[in-house]
Design a protein around this motif. Structure first.
Motif, PDB file in Angstrom:
ATOM      1  N   UNK A  38       0.796  -1.219   0.000  1.00 39.67           N
ATOM      2  CA  UNK A  38       0.000   0.000   0.000  1.00 39.67           C
ATOM      3  C   UNK A  38       0.826   1.264   0.000  1.00 39.67           C
ATOM      4  N   UNK A  39       0.113   2.387  -0.134  1.00 44.01           N
ATOM      5  CA  UNK A  39       0.722   3.708  -0.162  1.00 44.01           C
ATOM      6  C   UNK A  39      -0.077   4.614   0.772  1.00 44.01           C
ATOM      7  N   UNK A  40       0.657   5.470   1.506  1.00 41.52           N
ATOM      8  CA  UNK A  40       0.014   6.489   2.316  1.00 41.52           C
ATOM      9  C   UNK A  40       0.828   7.776   2.191  1.00 41.52           C
ATOM     10  N   UNK A  41       0.486   8.764   3.017  1.00 46.96           N
ATOM     11  CA  UNK A  41       1.060  10.097   2.866  1.00 46.96           C
ATOM     12  C   UNK A  41       0.904  10.580   1.418  1.00 46.96           C
ATOM     13  N   UNK A  42      -0.279  10.347   0.880  1.00 45.10           N
ATOM     14  CA  UNK A  42      -0.598  10.772  -0.486  1.00 45.10           C
ATOM     15  C   UNK A  42      -1.167  12.186  -0.397  1.00 45.10           C
ATOM     16  N   UNK A  43      -0.262  13.130  -0.120  1.00 49.68           N
ATOM     17  CA  UNK A  43      -0.612  14.540   0.048  1.00 49.68           C
ATOM     18  C   UNK A  43       0.679  15.336   0.101  1.00 49.68           C
ATOM     19  N   UNK A  44       0.589  16.664   0.269  1.00 51.75           N
ATOM     20  CA  UNK A  44       1.808  17.470   0.409  1.00 51.75           C
ATOM     21  C   UNK A  44       2.567  16.993   1.641  1.00 51.75           C
ATOM     22  N   UNK A  45       3.862  16.853   1.507  1.00 54.25           N
ATOM     23  CA  UNK A  45       4.699  16.350   2.600  1.00 54.25           C
ATOM     24  C   UNK A  45       5.811  17.332   2.944  1.00 54.25           C
ATOM     25  N   UNK A  46       5.471  18.581   2.996  1.00 56.74           N
ATOM     26  CA  UNK A  46       6.396  19.647   3.397  1.00 56.74           C
ATOM     27  C   UNK A  46       5.566  20.820   3.919  1.00 56.74           C
ATOM     28  N   UNK A  47       6.239  21.727   4.619  1.00 55.03           N
ATOM     29  CA  UNK A  47       5.555  22.920   5.085  1.00 55.03           C
ATOM     30  C   UNK A  47       4.818  22.784   6.389  1.00 55.03           C
ATOM     31  N   UNK A  48       4.937  21.640   7.077  1.00 61.45           N
ATOM     32  CA  UNK A  48       4.288  21.509   8.378  1.00 61.45           C
ATOM     33  C   UNK A  48       4.997  22.398   9.401  1.00 61.45           C
ATOM     34  N   UNK A  49       4.251  23.066  10.280  1.00 60.52           N
ATOM     35  CA  UNK A  49       4.865  24.030  11.215  1.00 60.52           C
ATOM     36  C   UNK A  49       5.737  23.356  12.258  1.00 60.52           C
ATOM     37  N   UNK A  50       6.582  24.168  12.894  1.00 59.46           N
ATOM     38  CA  UNK A  50       7.572  23.648  13.837  1.00 59.46           C
ATOM     39  C   UNK A  50       6.942  22.959  15.036  1.00 59.46           C
ATOM     40  N   UNK A  51       5.750  23.347  15.427  1.00 52.04           N
ATOM     41  CA  UNK A  51       5.100  22.728  16.579  1.00 52.04           C
ATOM     42  C   UNK A  51       4.281  21.505  16.207  1.00 52.04           C
TER      43      UNK A  51
END
Length: 223
Positions: free
Chosen positions: A164-177
């Motif tokens: 299977x595959x997951x994390x099928x979305x943008x994977x950058x730009x998440x905030x530091x907290x």
């Protein structure tokens, strides 16, 4: 650090279904079943957040095959991709075929006449709405029996682990907290791409409203 593994699954869509709603009545994923030489993959596409305060955004558009090379030329199966543009990897903020050139964000879908004008000038704004609207936008491009490409992180590849595959979305730009800050990285974004009868490809991109629209070389929001 970025994902240990990132790649694309090329296969034939067997079918798809939504998650059952939780006690808040939300749909979390559209689940795609994709057939490849080594078996049937379960691909979980996020169309909502487990946090009700964090919304989902999405966009759909159509590209010529040349804009997605070399990924679209890969044979059926899962393929690990280097995190660089030449490999076929995707980056919402850097890939020339994916970047929104308008700089415009609509909280709801713009009127049809405006959307047609924006499309004419190559604008691909993000849409924001309910999880049902996001799921429906994805399902429109999914036709059983068609070829699909799913970009993201493969499930744990230990023996006997499900395909299977997951994390099928943008994977950058998440905030530091955020708990996902350590996984930020460039050229490792997920996406769902469907082959059309006319030879072109429908593209579905999705991200969370908490993720930044600009990132540094490590995939982190600029400070």
């Amino acid at each position: 650090m970025p994902f240990d593994h990132y790649g694309v699954l090329s296969g034939t869509l067997h079918g798809h279904h939504r998650d059952q709603p939780d006690d808040q009545g939300r749909w979390f994923h559209v689940n795609m079943e994709v057939d490849a030489p080594d078996g049937r993959y379960h691909c979980a596409v996020d169309v909502d957040s487990h946090k009700s305060s964090v919304g989902v955004r999405w966009k759909t558009f159509t590209l010529d095959a040349a804009a997605l090379e070399p990924a679209v030329t890969l044979p059926p199966g899962y393929h690990e991709l280097d995190r660089r543009p030449e490999s076929g990897a995707l980056d919402y903020l850097r890939h020339p075929a994916l970047v929104d050139r308008s700089g415009v964000l609509f909280e709801r879908r713009p009127p049809s006449w405006l959307q047609q004008l924006l499309d004419l000038f190559g604008s691909r704004p993000w849409h924001a709405g309910s999880n049902i609207e996001a799921a429906t936008a994805l399902e429109v491009i999914l036709v059983p029996g068609q070829r699909v490409l799913v970009f993201g992180e493969p499930f744990d590849n230990r023996p006997h682990a499900d395909l299977g595959m997951h994390n099928v979305h943008q994977n950058q730009g998440d905030p530091a907290d955020s708990q996902w800050w350590p996984e930020n990285g460039i050229w490792q974004d997920g996406a769902t791409i469907a082959h059309r009868p006319d030879g072109r490809y429908d593209v579905f991109l999705n991200k969370f409203s908490s993720q930044a629209d600009r990132t540094d070389g490590a995939g982190h929001p600029p400070t």
